[in-house]
Write an enzyme that holds these catalytic residues in place. Structure first.
Site, mmCIF file in Angstrom:
data_model
loop_
_atom_site.group_PDB
_atom_site.id
_atom_site.type_symbol
_atom_site.label_atom_id
_atom_site.label_comp_id
_atom_site.label_asym_id
_atom_site.label_seq_id
_atom_site.Cartn_x
_atom_site.Cartn_y
_atom_site.Cartn_z
ATOM 1 N N ALA A 1 0.761 -0.993 0.019
ATOM 2 C CA ALA A 1 -0.285 0.240 0.134
ATOM 3 C C ALA A 1 0.779 1.227 -0.243
ATOM 4 O O ALA A 1 2.221 1.305 0.163
ATOM 5 C CB ALA A 1 -0.961 0.019 1.196
ATOM 6 N N GLY B 1 -0.684 -5.378 0.792
ATOM 7 C CA GLY B 1 -1.733 -5.130 -0.170
ATOM 8 C C GLY B 1 -1.917 -5.729 -1.291
ATOM 9 O O GLY B 1 -3.028 -6.060 -2.084
ATOM 10 N N GLU C 1 -2.196 -9.277 -0.163
ATOM 11 C CA GLU C 1 -3.984 -9.485 0.069
ATOM 12 C C GLU C 1 -4.735 -9.639 -1.581
ATOM 13 O O GLU C 1 -5.523 -10.329 -1.563
ATOM 14 C CB GLU C 1 -3.946 -7.906 1.171
ATOM 15 C CG GLU C 1 -3.401 -8.654 2.502
ATOM 16 C CD GLU C 1 -3.772 -7.208 3.188
ATOM 17 O OE1 GLU C 1 -3.867 -7.635 4.207
ATOM 18 O OE2 GLU C 1 -2.676 -6.129 2.290
ATOM 19 N N GLU D 1 3.688 -6.196 7.566
ATOM 20 C CA GLU D 1 3.394 -4.738 8.650
ATOM 21 C C GLU D 1 3.638 -4.790 9.737
ATOM 22 O O GLU D 1 3.385 -3.743 10.327
ATOM 23 C CB GLU D 1 1.496 -5.401 8.479
ATOM 24 C CG GLU D 1 1.068 -4.685 6.946
ATOM 25 C CD GLU D 1 0.935 -5.945 6.171
ATOM 26 O OE1 GLU D 1 0.291 -5.647 4.581
ATOM 27 O OE2 GLU D 1 1.652 -6.806 5.467
#
Length: 260
Positions: free
Chosen positions: A66, A112, A115, A135
């Protein structure tokens, strides 16, 4: 819609969405997430499109995470909203899409990006791909479904290790763990994805829609997957695709599914 961070190519009932932020290693920012939602929604509503492939531009990254600069100063409330809205408009949305989604993972798929790949219905990776959920090295946890989908795909122990070490695994490890279905060279990545997508497109889109729904139901704590399967199986009997598929089989010809 005019897209800034993605582009779409369509051929033979297959759409390929390419995330195109190479200078940012295709990192997901708010605009990119919004554009992806719109693209997936419009393609899912297009009766001509039977399979969607999602990939990243360039050779370095599928999606390298992200865009941290967008949320580095967020409050607790803003952080919860970020995760909730992201899951709703993209990650859960993709997982439950009626049109099959294949993630063609080239290069880094981190945070992300992994994900998003895990939200897709299955994954194919290039041999230089590296995947991880880093993360915790930033003082946060995966917020777009990573803590839920990774254990479903690779098992609790391996997921815990990947998440807690914040490390990366190679494409071969991902294949061994069951995180990806195939590993090929970068040159072969999209051709193989298109080949598999073509095989999928020969089958009933209605049946595939119900198959996706039934499989997903088995991973939801509040849904009876077997009951969902029974209901979906029965519903298929009332479709034109079922009539065409069974007639074609009995007549020894290739089915031409109407998609209804």
């Amino acid at each position: 819609m005019n897209y800034e961070n993605i582009y779409i190519e369509e051929e033979n009932n297959i759409a390929t969405i390419t995330i195109n932020r190479p200078k940012k290693l295709n990192a997901l920012n708010k605009r990119t997430i919004s554009e992806l939602h719109t693209a997936f929604k419009e393609l899912d509503e297009d009766d001509e499109i039977q399979v969607i492939i999602i990939t990243g531009s360039g050779e370095k990254a599928f999606v390298a995470g992200a865009d941290i600069s967008e949320f580095a100063d967020f409050s607790v409330k803003e952080g919860r909203k970020l995760a909730a809205e992201g899951q709703e408009i993209l990650f859960d949305f993709v997982e439950n899409l009626s049109t099959p989604v294949i993630a063609a993972v080239n290069g880094f798929a981190l945070g992300g990006g992994l994900e998003l790949a895990m939200s897709s219905h299955f994954r194919i990776a290039s041999d230089n791909a590296k995947m991880g959920l880093p993360e915790v090295s930033l003082g946060v946890i995966p917020g777009y479904g990573g803590t839920q989908r990774l254990p479903q795909l690779v098992g609790k122990g391996r997921a815990m290790e990947i998440i807690m070490t914040a490390g990366m695994i190679t494409a071969d490890q991902a294949l061994q763990y069951g995180l990806v279905n195939h590993v090929v060279s970068q040159e072969e990545l999209l051709p193989l994805s298109l080949k598999i997508a073509s095989r999928i497109s020969n089958n009933s889109p209605v049946a595939i829609k119900y198959a996706i729904k039934a499989v997903n139901a088995g991973f939801k704590y509040d849904v009876n997957g077997y009951a969902t399967e029974i209901d979906a199986f029965g519903t298929c009997f009332g479709t034109n695709d079922f009539k065409e598929g069974t007639s074609a089989f009995l007549e020894k010809r290739k089915a031409d599914f109407p998609g209804s």
